[in-house]
Design a protein around this motif. Structure first.
Motif, PDB file in Angstrom:
ATOM      1  N   ARG A 105      -4.029 -37.515 -38.598  1.00  0.00           N
ATOM      2  CA  ARG A 105      -3.001 -37.097 -37.883  1.00  0.00           C
ATOM      3  C   ARG A 105      -2.792 -34.804 -38.578  1.00  0.00           C
ATOM      4  N   HIS A 135      -2.730 -33.138 -34.852  1.00  0.00           N
ATOM      5  CA  HIS A 135      -1.093 -32.740 -34.344  1.00  0.00           C
ATOM      6  C   HIS A 135      -0.138 -32.872 -35.803  1.00  0.00           C
ATOM      7  N   ALA A 136       1.198 -32.305 -35.608  1.00  0.00           N
ATOM      8  CA  ALA A 136       1.959 -33.065 -36.491  1.00  0.00           C
ATOM      9  C   ALA A 136       2.870 -34.333 -35.511  1.00  0.00           C
ATOM     10  N   GLN A 143       5.459 -36.777 -34.346  1.00  0.00           N
ATOM     11  CA  GLN A 143       7.457 -36.152 -33.815  1.00  0.00           C
ATOM     12  C   GLN A 143       8.000 -37.245 -33.567  1.00  0.00           C
ATOM     13  N   GLY A 200      11.097 -38.566 -31.704  1.00  0.00           N
ATOM     14  CA  GLY A 200      11.918 -38.147 -30.077  1.00  0.00           C
ATOM     15  C   GLY A 200      12.701 -39.009 -29.991  1.00  0.00           C
ATOM     16  N   ASP A 239       5.471 -40.043 -31.951  1.00  0.00           N
ATOM     17  CA  ASP A 239       4.246 -39.943 -32.070  1.00  0.00           C
ATOM     18  C   ASP A 239       4.038 -39.677 -30.175  1.00  0.00           C
ATOM     19  N   HIS A 283      17.565 -30.049 -32.582  1.00  0.00           N
ATOM     20  CA  HIS A 283      17.431 -30.453 -33.690  1.00  0.00           C
ATOM     21  C   HIS A 283      18.312 -31.319 -34.573  1.00  0.00           C
ATOM     22  N   TYR A 328      10.766 -38.039 -41.131  1.00  0.00           N
ATOM     23  CA  TYR A 328       9.917 -37.333 -40.561  1.00  0.00           C
ATOM     24  C   TYR A 328      10.654 -36.319 -40.233  1.00  0.00           C
ATOM     25  N   SER A 345      10.626 -32.232 -37.286  1.00  0.00           N
ATOM     26  CA  SER A 345      10.036 -32.833 -36.151  1.00  0.00           C
ATOM     27  C   SER A 345      10.607 -33.555 -35.525  1.00  0.00           C
ATOM     28  N   THR A 346      11.368 -33.832 -35.692  1.00  0.00           N
ATOM     29  CA  THR A 346      13.132 -34.220 -35.114  1.00  0.00           C
ATOM     30  C   THR A 346      13.359 -33.694 -33.350  1.00  0.00           C
ATOM     31  N   VAL A 347      12.920 -34.185 -32.810  1.00  0.00           N
ATOM     32  CA  VAL A 347      14.102 -33.720 -30.853  1.00  0.00           C
ATOM     33  C   VAL A 347      14.344 -34.756 -31.054  1.00  0.00           C
TER      34      VAL A 347
END
Length: 131
Positions: free
Chosen positions: A8, A11-12, A14, A16, A31, A55, A120, A124-126
């Motif tokens: 990991r 990349h962090a 994520q 979504g 991810d 976010h 998360y 890191s949340t979109v």
């Protein structure tokens, strides 16, 4: 010194969240991999659910609307001003636009989503909302 490889680290992670207003659905991916798809209820005629990319701003496990008769909003994830993703007890109305603008989902699903966002992190949340 021993170097450790961590998959990991490249990349962090994520989270979504995609809300489709025309389908009244939410898809949750971790991810980039599909994890959940749930029915939601968004804004009814005369109101609006904002579109775009957001976010989470604030999380509240227990919340009551200050604008709409202290309506319960369990597992609230605020993403734009007073707009939130939250649980609802009107589960028979999920899949139809009936809210004042918030994104409503089944309380069990709201609890799962709330836990994922806490895990998360807000950064890191979109949250993407589209027509």
């Amino acid at each position: 010194m021993v170097a450790m490889w961590c998959p990991r680290a490249a990349h962090a992670a994520q989270l979504g969240i995609l809300i489709n207003l025309s389908e009244q659905t939410m898809t949750v991916k971790v991810d980039g991999l599909f994890n959940y798809r749930w029915l939601v209820s968004t804004a009814r005629r005369g109101y609006r659910t904002p579109t775009g990319q957001f976010h989470p701003i604030r999380l509240e496990r227990v919340w009551y609307s200050s604008k709409y008769d202290s309506a319960p909003m369990p597992y609230s994830i605020f993403f734009y001003g007073g707009y939130a993703i939250h649980g609802t007890w009107e589960i028979r109305r999920l899949g139809r636009p009936v809210s004042h603008g918030c994104v409503r989902l089944h309380p069990d699903n709201a609890r799962i989503l709330f836990g994922l966002v806490r895990s998360y992190g807000r950064g890191s949340t979109v949250i993407t909302i589209r027509r």
